[in-house]
Design a protein around this motif. Structure first.
Motif, PDB file in Angstrom:
ATOM      1  N   SER A   1       0.863  -1.178   0.000  1.00 47.28           N
ATOM      2  CA  SER A   1       0.000   0.000   0.000  1.00 47.28           C
ATOM      3  C   SER A   1       0.898   1.226   0.000  1.00 47.28           C
ATOM      4  O   SER A   1       2.124   1.107   0.096  1.00 47.28           O
ATOM      5  CB  SER A   1      -0.912   0.002   1.236  1.00 47.28           C
ATOM      6  N   ASP A   2       0.294   2.399  -0.052  1.00 44.40           N
ATOM      7  CA  ASP A   2       1.090   3.617  -0.013  1.00 44.40           C
ATOM      8  C   ASP A   2       1.622   3.900   1.391  1.00 44.40           C
ATOM      9  O   ASP A   2       2.393   4.831   1.590  1.00 44.40           O
ATOM     10  CB  ASP A   2       0.296   4.808  -0.550  1.00 44.40           C
ATOM     11  N   GLN A   3       1.248   3.061   2.380  1.00 43.19           N
ATOM     12  CA  GLN A   3       1.711   3.245   3.755  1.00 43.19           C
ATOM     13  C   GLN A   3       2.620   2.128   4.255  1.00 43.19           C
ATOM     14  O   GLN A   3       3.314   2.298   5.249  1.00 43.19           O
ATOM     15  CB  GLN A   3       0.512   3.360   4.690  1.00 43.19           C
ATOM     16  N   GLU A   4       2.595   0.966   3.598  1.00 37.57           N
ATOM     17  CA  GLU A   4       3.398  -0.162   4.084  1.00 37.57           C
ATOM     18  C   GLU A   4       3.530  -1.217   2.993  1.00 37.57           C
ATOM     19  O   GLU A   4       2.629  -1.410   2.188  1.00 37.57           O
ATOM     20  CB  GLU A   4       2.729  -0.772   5.306  1.00 37.57           C
ATOM     21  N   ILE A   5       4.671  -1.876   3.006  1.00 41.97           N
ATOM     22  CA  ILE A   5       4.896  -3.039   2.138  1.00 41.97           C
ATOM     23  C   ILE A   5       5.252  -4.192   3.067  1.00 41.97           C
ATOM     24  O   ILE A   5       6.076  -4.041   3.967  1.00 41.97           O
ATOM     25  CB  ILE A   5       6.060  -2.799   1.144  1.00 41.97           C
ATOM     26  N   LEU A   6       4.619  -5.336   2.868  1.00 41.49           N
ATOM     27  CA  LEU A   6       4.927  -6.524   3.664  1.00 41.49           C
ATOM     28  C   LEU A   6       5.175  -7.676   2.716  1.00 41.49           C
ATOM     29  O   LEU A   6       4.384  -7.918   1.803  1.00 41.49           O
ATOM     30  CB  LEU A   6       3.781  -6.872   4.618  1.00 41.49           C
ATOM     31  N   LEU A   7       6.298  -8.367   2.922  1.00 35.68           N
ATOM     32  CA  LEU A   7       6.597  -9.507   2.069  1.00 35.68           C
ATOM     33  C   LEU A   7       7.211 -10.640   2.867  1.00 35.68           C
ATOM     34  O   LEU A   7       7.665 -10.458   3.995  1.00 35.68           O
ATOM     35  CB  LEU A   7       7.526  -9.102   0.917  1.00 35.68           C
ATOM     36  N   GLU A   8       7.165 -11.816   2.270  1.00 30.62           N
ATOM     37  CA  GLU A   8       7.800 -13.014   2.822  1.00 30.62           C
ATOM     38  C   GLU A   8       9.144 -13.166   2.105  1.00 30.62           C
ATOM     39  O   GLU A   8       9.206 -13.004   0.882  1.00 30.62           O
ATOM     40  CB  GLU A   8       6.956 -14.249   2.540  1.00 30.62           C
ATOM     41  N   VAL A   9      10.182 -13.486   2.875  1.00 26.93           N
ATOM     42  CA  VAL A   9      11.510 -13.681   2.305  1.00 26.93           C
ATOM     43  C   VAL A   9      12.014 -15.050   2.742  1.00 26.93           C
ATOM     44  O   VAL A   9      12.160 -15.306   3.940  1.00 26.93           O
ATOM     45  CB  VAL A   9      12.498 -12.589   2.768  1.00 26.93           C
ATOM     46  N   GLY A  10      12.279 -15.924   1.787  1.00 27.93           N
ATOM     47  CA  GLY A  10      12.818 -17.251   2.085  1.00 27.93           C
ATOM     48  C   GLY A  10      14.333 -17.218   1.964  1.00 27.93           C
ATOM     49  O   GLY A  10      14.873 -16.893   0.906  1.00 27.93           O
ATOM     50  N   LEU A  11      15.022 -17.531   3.060  1.00 28.67           N
ATOM     51  CA  LEU A  11      16.489 -17.481   3.089  1.00 28.67           C
ATOM     52  C   LEU A  11      17.060 -18.831   3.480  1.00 28.67           C
ATOM     53  O   LEU A  11      16.427 -19.595   4.205  1.00 28.67           O
ATOM     54  CB  LEU A  11      16.959 -16.437   4.112  1.00 28.67           C
ATOM     55  N   ASP A  12      18.278 -19.088   3.019  1.00 29.94           N
ATOM     56  CA  ASP A  12      19.000 -20.267   3.497  1.00 29.94           C
ATOM     57  C   ASP A  12      20.358 -19.827   4.004  1.00 29.94           C
ATOM     58  O   ASP A  12      20.913 -18.829   3.569  1.00 29.94           O
ATOM     59  CB  ASP A  12      19.104 -21.358   2.428  1.00 29.94           C
ATOM     60  N   ALA A  13      20.871 -20.580   4.978  1.00 29.72           N
ATOM     61  CA  ALA A  13      22.153 -20.280   5.616  1.00 29.72           C
ATOM     62  C   ALA A  13      23.252 -21.106   4.962  1.00 29.72           C
ATOM     63  O   ALA A  13      22.985 -22.162   4.380  1.00 29.72           O
ATOM     64  CB  ALA A  13      22.071 -20.594   7.107  1.00 29.72           C
ATOM     65  N   PRO A  14      24.509 -20.653   5.075  1.00 29.17           N
ATOM     66  CA  PRO A  14      25.611 -21.482   4.589  1.00 29.17           C
ATOM     67  C   PRO A  14      25.615 -22.840   5.296  1.00 29.17           C
ATOM     68  O   PRO A  14      25.181 -22.959   6.444  1.00 29.17           O
ATOM     69  CB  PRO A  14      26.861 -20.676   4.972  1.00 29.17           C
ATOM     70  N   LYS A  15      26.087 -23.857   4.619  1.00 29.29           N
ATOM     71  CA  LYS A  15      26.072 -25.240   5.144  1.00 29.29           C
ATOM     72  C   LYS A  15      26.734 -25.349   6.513  1.00 29.29           C
ATOM     73  O   LYS A  15      26.295 -26.119   7.362  1.00 29.29           O
ATOM     74  CB  LYS A  15      26.767 -26.186   4.150  1.00 29.29           C
ATOM     75  N   ARG A  16      27.804 -24.589   6.740  1.00 27.50           N
ATOM     76  CA  ARG A  16      28.554 -24.720   8.004  1.00 27.50           C
ATOM     77  C   ARG A  16      27.713 -24.378   9.238  1.00 27.50           C
ATOM     78  O   ARG A  16      28.046 -24.768  10.354  1.00 27.50           O
ATOM     79  CB  ARG A  16      29.818 -23.867   7.962  1.00 27.50           C
ATOM     80  N   TYR A  17      26.622 -23.668   9.076  1.00 26.11           N
ATOM     81  CA  TYR A  17      25.766 -23.319  10.199  1.00 26.11           C
ATOM     82  C   TYR A  17      24.763 -24.415  10.536  1.00 26.11           C
ATOM     83  O   TYR A  17      24.152 -24.381  11.598  1.00 26.11           O
ATOM     84  CB  TYR A  17      25.017 -22.011   9.932  1.00 26.11           C
ATOM     85  N   ASP A  18      24.554 -25.342   9.643  1.00 30.96           N
ATOM     86  CA  ASP A  18      23.632 -26.445   9.868  1.00 30.96           C
ATOM     87  C   ASP A  18      22.257 -25.945  10.331  1.00 30.96           C
ATOM     88  O   ASP A  18      21.714 -26.397  11.338  1.00 30.96           O
ATOM     89  CB  ASP A  18      24.228 -27.441  10.880  1.00 30.96           C
TER      90      ASP A  18
END
Length: 184
Positions: A129-146
């Protein structure tokens, strides 16, 4: 019979004492302050691009907004350059910090997550909207963090007016609580 009446009276008295002493420590009055006038938020309107088209997907967002999101993920969330993150977060997020204290802080009001590659992140626009943007963000971590891949909600608000208006991040939370990674 008299015994049961006595027990009931005793129980009622004990309950009254519990409510009286454990009623809380909030001493505020229930009435608003003198001169208070409630106002409703302005009506939000769907966000439109420069051609007047309603924005319905992440990729329709202005490139500057997408850069803000990318910069936030790489610098603030990953803690790779906290100084640059300062420029893309809303004043409400940096409240109580100076630029210098933000840059050197061990703990920020941003959830840490070791982003493996921001270019492989997945985005889904919940609403804009002109007052807010909301989104979903799918992230993955480097393998070393398990750590398992995690979906976050990210919110942006407009700051400034006219040609100086820009969208800044004011909300970032996981859709679940990720485990804290081990130092490696």
């Amino acid at each position: 019979m008299i015994l049961w009446v006595g027990v009931a009276v005793f129980a009622a008295g004990a309950l009254a004492l519990v409510f009286a002493f454990a009623g809380g420590s909030d001493t505020r009055a229930d009435n608003p302050e003198k001169g208070f006038h409630p106002t409703l938020p302005q009506n939000a309107h769907p966000l439109k691009n420069s051609h007047g088209v309603t924005i319905k997907t992440f990729w329709q967002l202005d490139p500057a907004v997408r850069r803000t999101i990318s910069t936030f993920l790489v610098t603030g969330v990953s803690r790779k350059d906290q100084g640059r993150a300062w420029d893309v977060v809303a004043p409400s997020v940096k409240k109580g910090y100076t630029h210098q204290s933000w840059t050197r802080a061990n703990a920020l009001p941003i959830i840490f997550y070791p982003v493996a590659n921001v270019h492989r992140a997945q985005y889904y626009l919940d609403y804009a909207s002109d007052q807010e943007i909301l989104l979903e963000v799918g992230l993955d971590a480097p393998k070393r963090y398990d750590m398992r891949p995690t979906t976050f909600q990210l919110g942006l608000v407009p700051v400034g007016k006219g040609a100086h208006k820009k969208w800044l991040v004011d909300y970032f939370m996981p859709r679940w609580t990720p485990p804290v990674p081990n130092e490696q």
